[in-house]
Write a protein that holds these residues in place. Sequence first.
Motif, mmCIF file in Angstrom:
data_model
loop_
_atom_site.group_PDB
_atom_site.id
_atom_site.type_symbol
_atom_site.label_atom_id
_atom_site.label_comp_id
_atom_site.label_asym_id
_atom_site.label_seq_id
_atom_site.Cartn_x
_atom_site.Cartn_y
_atom_site.Cartn_z
ATOM 1 N N HIS A 130 38.361 37.896 38.025
ATOM 2 C CA HIS A 130 37.978 36.954 37.024
ATOM 3 C C HIS A 130 38.882 35.640 37.036
ATOM 4 C CE1 HIS A 130 35.627 40.181 35.429
ATOM 5 N NE2 HIS A 130 36.644 41.093 35.819
ATOM 6 N N GLU A 144 41.215 40.272 30.214
ATOM 7 C CA GLU A 144 41.332 41.032 31.411
ATOM 8 C C GLU A 144 42.104 39.898 32.600
ATOM 9 O OE1 GLU A 144 37.676 42.515 33.144
ATOM 10 O OE2 GLU A 144 38.754 42.997 34.828
ATOM 11 N N HIS A 197 41.149 45.213 38.852
ATOM 12 C CA HIS A 197 40.399 44.706 37.358
ATOM 13 C C HIS A 197 40.901 45.836 36.288
ATOM 14 C CE1 HIS A 197 36.916 42.003 38.878
ATOM 15 N NE2 HIS A 197 37.433 42.624 39.984
ATOM 16 N N TYR A 198 40.583 45.463 35.123
ATOM 17 C CA TYR A 198 40.775 46.546 34.108
ATOM 18 C C TYR A 198 39.279 46.999 33.525
ATOM 19 C CZ TYR A 198 46.028 46.130 34.463
ATOM 20 O OH TYR A 198 47.015 45.916 35.013
HETATM 21 ZN ZN LIG Z 1 36.905 42.968 35.996
#
Ligand SMILES: [Zn+2]
Length: 327
Positions: A130, A144, A197-198
């Motif tokens: 992101h 995030e 990522h989370y």
């Molecule tokens: Zn993500």
Amino acid sequence: MTRVLKLFLTVILVAASVVAAQKNAQASEFSSQYVELAGWGRTNSFRVVWNSNGRDFMLTNRSWRLAFTVNSRQTEINGVKAWLSFPVIARGTNASIALLDIQKLIRPLLTPARNNAQRKVTLVALDPGHGGKDKGFETSGYQEKTHTLLLARRLQSLLESAGLKVVLTRSSDVFVELDDRVALAKRRRADIFVSLHYNSAGNGRGDAKGVECYCLTPAGAKSTNTRPDDNATTKAVPGNSNDSRNVLLAYLIQKAMVTSLDVEDRGVRRARFLVLREAAMPAVLIEGGFMSAPDERRQLVGVKRRRDLAQAIADGILDYKRLVERQ
Ligand SMILES: [Zn+2]
């Protein structure tokens, strides 16, 4: 003790031959060729041990413990969870595994590919998920995109301390198209691509917690979390040229995360995310915990978890480097 029970409790070393090209009605339902596991195990120096429940069994030898469950895609490889592309199926008192899972999961871990002598793992592309207008998952004031970048920076410093070079697909809060992330890694000739990522629990996943590591779905298989646009007839894409190394890297990172952190193991998973499809080098996407779970979020936005998670990922990458560079 009944004969049937005895049969289940006995170590089965039945001299069943590998039936590599055999299909049966159940197998063809999943459009894959199946291999009888007892025979395959014997050929590859494994003992097959059935649990008395008649559903769970293990293939074991000095170095490996492969745990399977009939009618399930879940497996454990030396205690680390991984998802098969097709369920293990029962056939009489034996069980069979898809040939594709032998080729695309089991084999690449048991006998990892070597890079050729000139090809060292020196440059790691880190891809903080992101950025900019794309905040990723957002809850209670946490975004995030902020935390993937913080994790990437920490991981960068650990990898650089270990003598590796790092290129970041973004180093500030900017929006970068997925294509451009992959193109940058290719242009810089990165040796591996690691997307960070989370997670967040979507429909039906309730209060999910834990870590996952994704690599590209093999051609001819469905992804772990099947989506309508993802099916078993999908042809090979560029990332499939690294199938063996993709899964090796994913497994070693998942193993490092679940053995060093107090987290739930959600397993090595398969997906056709764009960055995995188009990567020109071995690539994984890590989901480092659920931001949607309040207690897990509290940990993963903190310094300690970030450091520990970055250390685990770095350890997994270094394990990979050692394995593929061995002579
Ligand atoms: Zn993500």
